[in-house]
Design a protein around this motif. Structure first.
Motif, short mmCIF file in Angstrom:
data_model
loop_
_atom_site.label_atom_id
_atom_site.label_comp_id
_atom_site.label_asym_id
_atom_site.label_seq_id
_atom_site.Cartn_x
_atom_site.Cartn_y
_atom_site.Cartn_z
N ILE A 30 0.83 -1.20 0.00
CA ILE A 30 0.00 0.00 0.00
C ILE A 30 0.87 1.26 0.00
CG2 ILE A 30 -1.78 1.30 1.22
CD1 ILE A 30 -2.76 -1.39 2.38
N TYR A 31 1.91 1.27 0.84
CA TYR A 31 2.82 2.43 0.87
C TYR A 31 3.48 2.63 -0.50
CZ TYR A 31 2.67 3.03 5.98
OH TYR A 31 2.28 3.29 7.27
N LYS A 32 3.84 1.53 -1.15
CA LYS A 32 4.47 1.63 -2.46
C LYS A 32 3.51 2.22 -3.48
CE LYS A 32 7.41 -1.04 -5.58
NZ LYS A 32 8.06 -2.35 -5.80
N LYS A 33 2.27 1.79 -3.43
CA LYS A 33 1.24 2.33 -4.32
C LYS A 33 1.03 3.82 -4.06
CE LYS A 33 -3.56 1.45 -5.72
NZ LYS A 33 -4.75 0.59 -5.48
N LEU A 34 1.02 4.18 -2.77
CA LEU A 34 0.85 5.58 -2.40
C LEU A 34 2.00 6.44 -2.92
CD1 LEU A 34 -0.40 5.73 1.30
CD2 LEU A 34 -1.32 7.05 -0.60
N SER A 35 3.24 5.94 -2.73
CA SER A 35 4.42 6.73 -3.09
C SER A 35 4.50 7.01 -4.59
CB SER A 35 5.70 6.02 -2.62
OG SER A 35 5.91 4.84 -3.37
N ALA A 36 3.82 6.16 -5.39
CA ALA A 36 3.84 6.35 -6.86
C ALA A 36 2.60 7.06 -7.37
CB ALA A 36 3.97 4.98 -7.53
N HIS A 37 1.71 7.47 -6.47
CA HIS A 37 0.46 8.09 -6.91
C HIS A 37 0.72 9.45 -7.55
CE1 HIS A 37 -3.69 9.46 -6.90
NE2 HIS A 37 -4.06 8.25 -6.56
N PRO A 38 0.20 9.70 -8.75
CA PRO A 38 0.51 10.95 -9.47
C PRO A 38 -0.01 12.21 -8.79
CG PRO A 38 -1.22 9.72 -10.61
CD PRO A 38 -0.68 8.82 -9.55
#
Length: 359
Positions: A30-38
């Motif tokens: 989830i953190y990884k997905k968040l960190s890549a959110h545009p």
């Protein structure tokens, strides 16, 4: 825009919930997905990177963890100095785990100075806890104990149940290294009680392993194994590799002390495989010394010397004072001669004869 913000807040909340439930791999995703959110701004992205780095560190992905702490810290240095130093503390914890304790000490001392200057009692307490464990790994048990006792007082003053529980675990570990097994047991029992009260799966497993080590160091080897099995089962549910590797090493050492050499070798192999995968050089020294001693006990001197040489090579490249002593103790056949060295390292422990029940 409103729905996007709500989605990000939901993701962050999910990550924190997974983290607090010891579901570290899921939290990391989830953190990884968040960190890549545009749509994430620079500060929020940095915070997501720190969450990801924390999860990677806990799971033993130390190189990725170091990289993500550094990425987050670059943004935070000017935007949020307090969070920048939190990132630096995380980086130091990952660095010490992969064999760089002196670098970690330098950063942690700077972080502690910052927290004191900013009158941040939570950060200061955490820095004392981090320094305590790092001094232990670097081999200075006296300084490690001093820092941990300060941390415990600070967390109690803050009424921080998580900080108290994990500091009790750390105190259980350092008192074991100091050869003070009654005190070790006292703190591990208190940690276990608090961890179960908090329903902290990782912490419960960690304290069970500690309780097993208390039994082992008091030569109650059969009584130690059920505690390790409880820890092993819990670590399996959360996918832990870092602390579980040390539990496997403890299981191997227990079987070694019981003369059950095939079981010991199997556990040491399993531990060494995890230490290799996580890049834990300190752990590798312990596993290799375990192999060496069993081979010596089995009269397979050449195989034993191969493992011992590997352990010595790693120890020579490190700043692990304590593990260097262990390497010296395992050669020459005069383990008693090292009593003074362990005393100078601040411990009542010293090896008497083979097999050696390492703390």
């Amino acid at each position: 825009m409103g729905s996007s913000v709500h989605h990000l807040e939901t993701l962050l909340r999910q990550a924190e919930e997974e983290r607090s439930s010891s579901h570290f791999a899921h939290a990391a995703r989830i953190y990884k997905k968040l960190s890549a959110h545009p749509r994430l701004d620079a500060l929020d992205r940095a915070q997501a990177l720190l969450g990801l780095a924390d999860m990677e560190r806990i799971q033993g992905d130390f190189q990725d963890s170091l990289r993500h702490y550094a990425q987050g810290a670059r943004t935070l240095r000017t935007k949020d100095p307090a969070l920048y130093w939190d990132a630096q503390v995380g980086w130091a914890l990952a660095a010490r785990a992969c064999g760089r304790p002196m670098e970690a000490l330098a950063i942690l001392q700077k972080a502690q100075a910052f927290y004191k200057k900013e009158k941040d009692p939570g950060g200061e307490a955490f820095s004392h806890w981090a320094l305590g464990g790092t001094w232990r790994i670097a081999g200075n048990m006296k300084k490690g104990l001093q820092e941990l006792l300060i941390a415990l007082r600070a967390f109690k003053k803050l009424r921080d149940p998580e900080g108290i529980a994990y500091t009790c675990c750390a105190l259980g570990g350092i008192f074991r290294m100091l050869g003070r097994y009654d005190e070790s047991g006292k703190y591990y029992r208190e940690a276990n009680r608090r961890m179960r009260q908090r329903k902290d799966t990782f912490g419960i497993a960690y304290s069970y392993c500690g309780l097993g080590n208390v039994e082992r160091m008091n030569d109650r080897f059969r009584q130690a194994l059920p505690f390790y099995k409880k820890a092993e089962k819990l670590y399996g549910t959360i996918g832990d590799r870092v602390s579980y590797a040390y539990t496997l090493w403890s299981i191997g050492t227990t079987h070694k002390m019981l003369g059950e050499y095939p079981q010991a070798i199997l556990a040491f192999h399993q531990a060494d495989d995890l230490f290799r995968k996580t890049g834990d050089t300190r752990g590798r020294i312990y596993a290799l010394l375990g192999f060496a001693e069993v081979r010596f006990l089995q009269k397979h001197r050449n195989k034993g010397m191969d493992s011992w040489r590997q352990a010595k090579r790693i120890a020579d490249q490190s700043h692990f004072t304590w593990e260097n002593l262990h390497v010296r103790a395992l050669t020459g056949g005069k383990v008693r001669d090292l009593r003074g060295h362990y005393r100078r390292a601040g411990s009542d422990f010293f090896p008497i004869d083979f097999p050696i029940n390492w703390p």
